[in-house]
Design an enzyme around this catalytic site. Structure first.
Site, PDB file in Angstrom:
ATOM      1  CG  ASP A 405      52.374  25.830  21.499  1.00  0.00           C
ATOM      2  OD1 ASP A 405      52.439  24.600  21.688  1.00  0.00           O
ATOM      3  OD2 ASP A 405      51.386  26.533  21.810  1.00  0.00           O
ATOM      4  CD  GLU A 434      51.457  22.455  18.215  1.00  0.00           C
ATOM      5  OE1 GLU A 434      50.795  21.584  18.797  1.00  0.00           O
ATOM      6  OE2 GLU A 434      51.263  23.671  18.412  1.00  0.00           O
TER       7      GLU A 434
END
Lengths: 675, 675
Positions: A405, A434
């Protein structure tokens, strides 16, 4: 200075591929070929031999002679068999024997060769005999790893040395006819022996050793399905658990996905917890966001109790493996105020003058439920080890795929160290970055080691935009290190195209993602159930987002996209052309609403041709430029293309053929050329 | 790994210009600007400061802040004032003050800033005060060399430290209104003080220091005139001498040239001497080729006796300097069999098995009058020193410009060492590489240090070919290191265009060479006298080539090209746009026989527009795309262009204008835009 000094006369330059002067590896998967090119030349007109050197890291160097492409450019190929690191470089030397042999042949043809010319060659051959006898082991090894021009089967370097001495004597023998001595000089036997024992004492080595990061096949070809385990309970309103998700694996497998990706599974913080629809204050029963990680029940190595135990998680991993799928975890390195690290390692956070911990900000917005980690902490070495320990914990639990993330908000040096360290021990790891940020930052993460990356696909919404973007991703240096993973939706991103385009937009976007990119993913069941209501107009957030509440999804309803997705994924699996991206080629069409492209497998046997109508509101028709010849195949007669989604065959002829796609049906043709 | 480790969070990458990972310098001339760009970013959203560092080699580093171009790209410019080497690199750090200041301003505008926010800033300012007082000398120096955002005039780092302490206290002062404290926080005074004392402890340095080779102006802008001194006697049939050439300098100066280049002036060998028209056997009175260097009268540091003494040569150099011109010598490192080195240093040549010295060959052709030097000799260090001594000998005699004969047949490492060594001591040296070989070899010589290079100009004989070639030379990375010198003819090359095209071809080719390339040269008087007869049909050799015999040239004849050449050269001198190449821009025209291009000076004030009819046999007319707006100037009214060759003015209007060029007259327009 790249120029070799002293007596080394060969110059080697402009080796490709080489990323940022060798600072970063190029990427391949097991079984791929690596094609290497280089400029090489010497002063004057002497023959040169240019060799590609390569090895598995810490293994034995192998060599293969590079082919001259003309204009001082050379090329060779090597195969990377297994995941891990490989290395390559280039070296070269002047081949006085080949220079002499070529000159002698020309002089002989012109009738001007002399005795002295033959004696020069005899000296060269005698020197090779000395090399063969002086270092038989090393020379034999070099011969075995050499250019493969020798048939092999000789009795070894000692015998070669003897034979070279004989041939040298034959060249010297003034009693023999000139023509016979020239025949010896130009014989394939002498040539291959001389090739095997070259004089490399003045060899030039390219100054850098370059790297290949070799991943397993799934790093290049994968289909991801993101699902919130807490929303998988068969009972509406109940908190789902790993066991519930395990029961849903057959459904996901039938859809044809191979990576089941879970948002963070850790305990969720209470302090400043966000409510439904991202409300600033949570209601008493609001479950909070899985990305607000950490509570008194633990941090990044703990499991949110309602999901189950570590054993339950391992059972889920096992169950997924049983379907040929694997579980991917989301690692988000940020902490809720209740995370154990906040108490145990306050030095890993920024402390404010009032003693409080600095929360996340995007001024004037505040995110008080999240504490970012301070990568400038003086205790950075302990921090890095602890973060690596988190990965190791989940690796021990059987996880090999991680979605990271927001990696672009953590120090780049940390990721480079982490991925290199872990991948050296676990070459089967896959990291998906990401990072929705500016291009150089995204490419930077890919260079330093992320195996796959999120992209701008979601915001490339017309044929021209997609064509330009894919051209950058598949035809430039970027293709050497950046592997796109195309997501039509995520829990954060419900694009306006899906909000307004309805079912045809969902069909088209999935088909585009899954065929333009060898890596694809959806967030389900929202996607296959055509969930398309935004939180408010102009927002890309879902209404009743699963990030903040538990949802119950009724599966197997008519009208969902399951059979379409399954058909696309089946076509992906069965057609090697769709397993890579660098083979992507766009085709002309006379209707700007249509996007047309092909992919062809390395062996040329599998040819896929896709046409998508990107007008989700009206039928569009046009003439598309496609024929076997258009993809480089020598085939001019009428031919058949079969639509793999509808199992319909079309008889086509010539370069230009007609298509019509109606959003009321399937707005996509996924053709395979029949052979 | 380019990634900074530990706590260093800034990433710097893709610095341009950078040739082969910094292996070679880029080239500039004194007074030029060097524009440097780089990618730079940090993780997250913190502000970064990116700085270009540069210095004259061994001088003090200076710094200038780089401007953010968007998309994580940065740019800055520095000027290279004097010939020599300059160095540059890039560094950057996170600016927590700017990050904080920007956030505070946004929070204040949104009404959400807090006391703690101001205390955070006060701590940052106090830390800067400590830096200012701890290292006043270093900090003051850094400030003086800094980004120039401060007005200066402050009493020094000590005073700055005091003022920073006051400002920190003002930020802390809870008795003051919030708005007033925010005003202090965002004041230009505080900003400039904080910019002057940044926290660079976690600075990232780009890993390579890059080089600029700065030459004097004439390396970039020069007009060469090649002349055989032995053919300059006023008496037909006599051997000319340096004194005769000295008498011709006024003629060459009137033509407008600034470099007078002499073929080798050394004693010519007798053994295997070539006769007139390259006959294998010389007649008793044949003078031989000046490139067959060396006899019992000496080698590369000696002078062919009939040309004069070393003092005569120095007098010639002086005389040329008096005209604002200089003498260039041809250094050809090859030996006649009679060269002293052959006796004194047989180890510098390849010896054949029969004890003879290997002569030059291009099998089956033999060149027995020439012995090539063996750069693989084990005595290479003594050889290199001896060859360098040849240059030093002629440098001592006043020569600063050398045309190097066939450098691509000598070891590249030798040239790199030689040019670097000599140029360090004599930054005004200019080396012209006479290498007619494949592109990467020619570019390689330019990279390693040659200041100018011969080109393929002679063989680019139509508008498309010239346009493509010039686009490569002026718009790609090649322009960073390769300076073309365009020669319409040389003693070796009489192109078919000149053989068959007659006077119009000579006019057009000279105008093309002199305006497309800022460096130009001709071999005269053959060129200006339109000498165009080849040795035989299909040959590019001159009949009665001066390479093998002494010629007598009648000068100042009517019909020669002297006035045209003088006019072109005058236009070159008077128009700064013609002093560079990277400003070259091609323009559209509706007749494929015409070539149209413009050059515009850096300051935009001098605009040259050229149209050449490359059909030497018929008039050609067409509409050319040219207007002030077409070269980026904001000017749309009718305008005047003046042909500098005919001194004729034309009133033009709009983007497209009409031209007609007749080979019977002058097949060239050399327009200047009137302002």
């Amino acid at each position: 200075m790249l120029i070799p000094h002293g007596r080394r006369r060969v110059v080697i330059d402009r080796v490709f591929p080489e990323i940022d002067c060798g600072s970063f590896p190029v990427k391949r998967v097991e079984g791929d070929d690596v094609t290497v090119e280089a400029d090489a030349f010497a002063d004057g007109h002497d023959a040169v031999r240019i060799v590609l050197r390569y090895r598995r890291r810490n293994g034995r160097w192998q060599e293969t002679e590079m082919e001259a492409l003309g204009n001082d450019r050379y090329r060779a190929v090597f195969r990377v068999a297994k995941p891990g690191r490989y290395e390559y470089s280039v070296c070269g030397w002047i081949d006085h024997f080949r220079t002499w042999q070529d000159g002698l042949a020309k002089k002989h043809a012109a009738g001007v060769e002399t005795d002295v010319d033959l004696l020069i060659g005899a000296d060269l051959v005698e020197a090779a005999a000395s090399r063969a006898s002086a270092a038989p082991a090393a020379a034999a090894q070099a011969k075995a790893a050499g250019s493969g021009t020798r048939a092999g089967g000789r009795a070894g370097a000692g015998a070669d040395a003897e034979r070279l001495k004989e041939l040298s004597a034959a060249l010297r023998n003034a009693k023999t006819l000139h023509a016979e001595r020239v025949r010896v000089a130009t014989s394939s036997e002498l040539t291959s022996l001389m090739d095997a024992y070259p004089d490399r004492s003045l060899q030039t080595d390219y100054p850098r050793t370059l790297q290949v990061k070799v991943d397993r096949e799934r790093a290049a070809f994968s289909a991801w399905y993101e699902v919130f385990p807490r929303s998988t309970s068969p009972e509406p309103g109940e908190h789902g658990a790993f066991a519930d998700l395990a029961n849903r694996l057959d459904y996901i497998a039938e859809l044809g996905f191979d990576i089941v990706y879970l948002p963070p599974i850790h305990p969720i913080g209470h302090t400043k917890r966000k409510g439904r629809n991202n409300a600033l204050e949570a209601g008493p029963h609001d479950p909070g966001s899985p990305w607000a990680i950490g509570s008194e029940e633990g941090g990044h190595t703990a499991i949110h109790p309602e999901l189950g135990s570590l054993d339950d998680f391992k059972a889920l991993v096992e169950a997924a493996n049983g379907y040929g799928m694997e579980i991917a975890l989301d690692l988000a390195f940020q902490c809720s105020p209740d995370h154990p690290w906040v108490r145990e390692h306050p030095e890993w956070f920024v402390l404010r003058p009032d003693g409080s911990v600095q929360f996340a900000e995007n001024p004037p917005k505040k995110y008080e439920d999240i504490y970012p980690i301070n990568f400038e902490t003086e205790d950075w070495e302990a921090l890095w080890q602890e973060l690596k320990g988190v990965f190791e914990h989940w690796i021990d639990a059987g996880v090999r795929v991680f979605r990271v993330d927001n990696p672009h908000t953590k120090a780049y040096g940390f990721w480079e160290w982490l991925i290199d360290d872990l991948t050296t021990r676990y070459p089967d790891l896959i990291f998906l970055a990401e990072a929705f940020t500016r291009p150089r930052r995204m490419y930077g993460l890919a260079k330093l080691g992320f195996n796959q990356s999120y992209t701008y696909f979601t915001w490339r919404n017309d044929p021209t935009g997609l064509r330009d973007y894919l051209t950058e991703l598949t035809t430039t240096e970027v293709a050497e290190y950046f592997r796109p993973n195309f997501w039509p939706n995520t829990p954060d991103i419900l694009h306006e195209d899906l909000q307004l385009g309805g079912r045809p937009a969902f069909l088209a976007r999935y088909a585009l993602a899954a065929t333009l990119s060898s890596n694809v993913g959806i967030y389900g069941p929202a996607f296959e159930k055509v969930e398309h209501t935004p939180r408010e107009e102009g927002s890309e957030e879902y209404l009743h987002s699963e990030k903040y509440e538990i949802r119950y999804w009724e599966l197997h309803e008519s009208g969902d996209l399951t059979s379409f997705i399954a058909a696309v994924n089946r076509a992906r699996r069965e057609n090697p052309a769709l397993h890579r991206n660098r083979n992507l080629r766009f085709h002309a069409v006379d209707n700007p609403n249509l996007l047309c492209y092909s992919k062809i497998s390395d062996d040329g046997k599998n040819v896929i041709f896709v046409v998508v109508n990107m007008d989700y509101h009206a039928p569009q028709a046009g003439w598309v430029e496609f024929s076997p010849a258009a993809v480089g195949l020598s085939h001019t007669a009428p031919f058949t293309v079969r639509d793999l989604l509808t199992d319909t065959a079309y008889r086509w002829d010539g370069y230009w053929n007609f298509v019509r796609l109606d959003p009321a049906g399937v707005p996509v043709h996924l053709f395979r050329l029949e052979r």
